[in-house]
Design a protein around this motif. Structure first.
Motif, PDB file in Angstrom:
ATOM      1  N   UNK A  10       0.828  -1.211   0.000  1.00  0.00           N
ATOM      2  CA  UNK A  10       0.000   0.000   0.000  1.00  0.00           C
ATOM      3  C   UNK A  10       0.856   1.253   0.000  1.00  0.00           C
ATOM      4  N   UNK A  11       1.915   1.244   0.838  1.00  0.00           N
ATOM      5  CA  UNK A  11       2.797   2.413   0.874  1.00  0.00           C
ATOM      6  C   UNK A  11       3.441   2.609  -0.494  1.00  0.00           C
TER       7      UNK A  11
ATOM      8  N   UNK B 258       1.077   4.247  -2.942  1.00  0.00           N
ATOM      9  CA  UNK B 258       0.926   5.694  -2.787  1.00  0.00           C
ATOM     10  C   UNK B 258       2.186   6.410  -3.266  1.00  0.00           C
ATOM     11  N   UNK B 259       3.365   5.819  -2.957  1.00  0.00           N
ATOM     12  CA  UNK B 259       4.604   6.434  -3.435  1.00  0.00           C
ATOM     13  C   UNK B 259       4.610   6.454  -4.960  1.00  0.00           C
TER      14      UNK B 259
ATOM     15  N   UNK C 243       2.227   6.628  -6.924  1.00  0.00           N
ATOM     16  CA  UNK C 243       1.309   7.639  -7.416  1.00  0.00           C
ATOM     17  C   UNK C 243       1.843   9.046  -7.234  1.00  0.00           C
ATOM     18  N   UNK C 244       2.648   9.256  -6.181  1.00  0.00           N
ATOM     19  CA  UNK C 244       2.999  10.644  -5.869  1.00  0.00           C
ATOM     20  C   UNK C 244       4.337  11.079  -6.445  1.00  0.00           C
ATOM     21  N   UNK C 245       5.174  10.146  -6.870  1.00  0.00           N
ATOM     22  CA  UNK C 245       6.447  10.567  -7.460  1.00  0.00           C
ATOM     23  C   UNK C 245       6.209  10.867  -8.933  1.00  0.00           C
ATOM     24  N   UNK C 246       6.501  12.109  -9.370  1.00  0.00           N
ATOM     25  CA  UNK C 246       6.293  12.432 -10.777  1.00  0.00           C
ATOM     26  C   UNK C 246       7.210  11.585 -11.662  1.00  0.00           C
TER      27      UNK C 246
ATOM     28  N   UNK D  22       8.877  12.277 -14.207  1.00  0.00           N
ATOM     29  CA  UNK D  22      10.166  12.852 -14.606  1.00  0.00           C
ATOM     30  C   UNK D  22      11.203  12.716 -13.507  1.00  0.00           C
ATOM     31  N   UNK D  23      10.750  12.755 -12.241  1.00  0.00           N
ATOM     32  CA  UNK D  23      11.711  12.567 -11.149  1.00  0.00           C
ATOM     33  C   UNK D  23      12.235  11.127 -11.167  1.00  0.00           C
TER      34      UNK D  23
ATOM     35  N   UNK E 196      14.794  10.902 -13.828  1.00  0.00           N
ATOM     36  CA  UNK E 196      16.076  11.493 -13.436  1.00  0.00           C
ATOM     37  C   UNK E 196      16.819  10.589 -12.463  1.00  0.00           C
ATOM     38  N   UNK E 197      16.074   9.973 -11.543  1.00  0.00           N
ATOM     39  CA  UNK E 197      16.695   9.051 -10.606  1.00  0.00           C
ATOM     40  C   UNK E 197      17.367   7.903 -11.345  1.00  0.00           C
TER      41      UNK E 197
ATOM     42  N   UNK F 196      18.397   7.875 -14.420  1.00  0.00           N
ATOM     43  CA  UNK F 196      19.565   8.366 -15.160  1.00  0.00           C
ATOM     44  C   UNK F 196      20.742   8.560 -14.222  1.00  0.00           C
ATOM     45  N   UNK F 197      20.456   9.077 -12.999  1.00  0.00           N
ATOM     46  CA  UNK F 197      21.519   9.246 -12.007  1.00  0.00           C
ATOM     47  C   UNK F 197      22.177   7.913 -11.688  1.00  0.00           C
TER      48      UNK F 197
END
Lengths: 304, 357
Positions: B172-173, B176-177, B179-182, B184-185, B188-189, B191-192
């Motif tokens: 469940x957590x 929600x994560x 759903x809430x992380x865009x 594009x972020x 980028x993660x 790619x990093x």
């Protein structure tokens, strides 16, 4: 007089026995005791307060200006003297920009969600109450808007209008009212057949009074729940749009457009990407948690 | 069944026209007029400009312009004696530019016959541009569905079986994560992590190594798909697992499952043969919305990973104010969306006979 059997005898004062908790009181009680939801709520309150106080914090405490470029001092790392979170590509203080960006991002999402709910409730209650041709038209319009991928629609609207923060609120609200309309319309269908509606009508209440005084308060709890999720969703939408360069435009900071430097920025100073990105995720995460918590708290099937 | 499909197809028609109306009127509000875009030559006289404006019909009422965009104007004026000048017309005056001579017939076919005009930047038919880029978008979307649907459904089933246990909580957590992380972020993660010079395993963008004559077949360039697919899948896994968990919980508490248990079937047989199969039925309705969100999400991911798909074409055309391409992408994207909803409704009807009424 002989002792009459009374409830006070068995230790419960009469007036306390009668007083039952309303749905809202029960819900607030449950939220208050729901640790996860309260934590999320506290985080949102802190972030909002920091954003509202952005001018005070950056002028008085940090003593920096968020919009003054300083090209000799760009790409400062985290913890650089005078700049807690470093500086961006133009040498502007990152923390101050994050605070102002929060003002823009949170503000846009909040007001757009409120406006969307107002539109959604009005359209939904009218369409559900009158039914017939009005309802057919509303359903057609909703289906149509839903069939255009929303990011596509947002992109063409902002291509045409090149919006500032204020028109962005209007655009996001114009596209965001559908969810609330669906909820309210469905509820209105069943509420308009209830006895209390009939009672109000037989006492001579007008259609408008029945809709907005008798029906709307009955869907308020559903609206509060959908409001929190809607704000979260709109923060994501705004950030995606600003990230692509079609939302809030530089130099006005928003959490979304602070990321738009993209991969080049990622190579030189990853914290400039990840701090605003994590702030977006954290805010949306907390708002979704609050939405979930409220949904449980208002659920009449769960009794305590 | 055929009856159901035909009814749904008929319902899609007003939706389609709604889409064309909304997108046309949004674009019609755009600043700048087509005449100045078409006549770059500064020596074009005012009169000629006015004549061109009349020919293009930009001064007509907007509903007439919309109709011309939709169905073209070649059939509104026509030339019965074959001298290149129109002598019959509906809706439009025969002599629109007012030079005393009847005008030649119109040339536009209208979008219903696939004529979206010509791209301002590429000087080509927008449909051709989209057709070139559509396979890349579909490739990315199918790869994403192949990852996110099985994974999300498995997680959802397990979370429902172990309801309240630590697996359920963490699922469940994670949902929600997710759903809430865009997205594009997320990109980028990735790619990093995978783009560090010492760890140069996966390509960071593009669809294949730059070669002449297009990309090789897909199995020779799978490594280019990995990162965009992961970035696009996470949101889907979150949604599918949550939806599957709810559906599974509904079936687990239903009467026939209790009967199956009372018959003495093993837990495993009850879960997978009775509950999960029935819980899969409503998943069909989720395919349509998933497809829609993939189209939008792909726009961002395609831009970051320079994936040559429709989404990137759209963002580029929006930057360049290339209206014919924008209109074509929106209309095609919406038609695909309608089709997606249609297919998911039909699948639902196939699997669940109760709604075929």
């Amino acid at each position: 007089m002989t002792a009459q059997p009374s409830i006070t005898k068995i230790g419960i004062p009469l007036h306390e026995e009668i007083r039952t908790k309303s749905l809202l009181q029960k819900a607030l009680y449950r939220v208050w005791h729901d640790r996860l939801t309260m934590t999320a709520l506290i985080i949102i309150v802190i972030l909002t307060t920091l954003a509202i106080l952005a001018p005070f914090i950056s002028n008085q405490i940090l003593q920096v200006e968020y919009d003054k470029p300083d090209l000799r001092n760009n790409y400062a790392p985290i913890g650089a003297p005078g700049h807690i979170l470093g500086t961006d590509d133009l040498g502007r203080d990152h923390l101050a920009r994050l605070l102002y960006g929060g003002q823009v991002s949170l503000g846009i999402a909040f007001f757009a969600a409120i406006l969307a709910i107002i539109i959604g409730v009005t359209v939904g209650v009218i369409s559900g109450y009158y039914g017939g041709f009005i309802d057919d038209f509303v359903i057609w319009f909703i289906t149509t808007l839903d069939s255009i991928p929303s990011l596509f629609l947002l992109l063409i609207i902002s291509a045409v209008l090149s919006p500032g923060p204020f028109s962005l609120v209007l655009i996001l609200a114009f596209l965001g009212w559908i969810g609330a309309t669906r909820i309210v319309r469905g509820e209105t269908f069943s509420l308009r057949e209830r006895d209390f509606t009939l009672a109000a009508r037989s006492m001579g209440a007008s259609d408008w009074r029945i809709m907005f005084v008798h029906i709307v308060p009955n869907v308020a709890s559903l609206l509060i729940i959908s409001l929190t999720s809607a704000i979260g969703g709109l923060i994501l939408t705004e950030s995606a749009l600003s990230f692509l360069g079609f939302g809030v435009k530089a130099p006005t900071p928003s959490w979304g457009n602070m990321l738009s430097g993209g991969i080049d920025l990622l190579r030189r100073a990853p914290h400039l990407i990840f701090v605003p990105g994590i702030l977006i995720s954290l805010t949306v995460f907390c708002l979704y948690l609050i939405g979930d918590g409220l949904r449980d708290a208002f659920d009449p099937r769960i009794s305590d | 069944m055929n009856h159901f499909i035909i009814r749904r197809l008929i319902q899609a028609i007003p939706t389609f026209f709604g889409i064309t109306i909304i997108s046309y009127f949004i674009i019609a509000a755009a600043p700048g007029d087509p005449v100045s875009i078409l006549t770059f030559n500064p020596r074009t006289s005012m009169e000629e400009r006015q004549r061109l404006a009349a020919r293009l019909g930009v001064n007509d009422p907007i509903y007439l312009q919309y109709l011309r965009w939709l169905v073209g104007d070649d059939w509104m004026r026509w030339d019965t004696d074959g001298d290149g000048l129109s002598d019959r017309s509906i809706l439009i005056p025969l002599d629109a530019d007012g030079d005393g001579e009847p005008d030649p017939p119109g040339e536009r076919l209208g979008i219903l016959r696939g004529d979206f005009g010509r791209s301002f930047t590429y000087r080509e038919n927008p449909l051709k541009l989209i057709g070139e880029r559509l396979p890349a978008t579909i490739e990315l979307n199918i790869a994403t569905l192949l990852i996110s649907v099985p994974l999300g459904i498995t997680i959802g089933i397990l979370a429902a079986i172990w309801r309240g246990k630590s697996f359920d909580q963490s699922a469940r957590v994670l949902a929600v994560v997710g759903d809430s992380v865009p997205s594009f972020l997320m990109a980028f993660g990735l790619i990093m992590i995978f783009g560090a010079p010492t760890f140069n395993l996966l390509p960071m963008g593009g669809m294949c190594a730059p070669v002449r004559g297009g990309c090789p077949p897909i199995y020779q360039r799978l490594e280019y798909l990995v990162l965009p697919t992961i970035a696009l899948s996470l949101g889907g896994i979150a949604g599918w697992s949550r939806f599957m968990r709810a559906a599974m919980l509904e079936t687990i508490t239903s009467d026939y499952v209790r009967t199956a248990k009372a018959k003495g079937l093993s837990n495993r047989a009850v879960w997978f043969r009775h509950s999960a199969r029935n819980a899969l039925i409503p998943m069909a309705t989720f395919l349509g919305p998933t497809f829609v969100s993939l189209l939008g999400g792909a726009t961002i991911i395609e831009t970051i990973f320079s994936w040559p798909g429709v989404g990137r074409l759209l963002t580029q055309s929006v930057s360049a104010q290339d209206y014919p391409v924008i209109m074509a992408s929106v209309v095609i994207g919406s038609v695909l969306t309608i089709l997606g909803f249609l297919i998911s409704d039909i699948l639902y009807a196939v699997f669940d006979p109760r709604i075929r009424l």
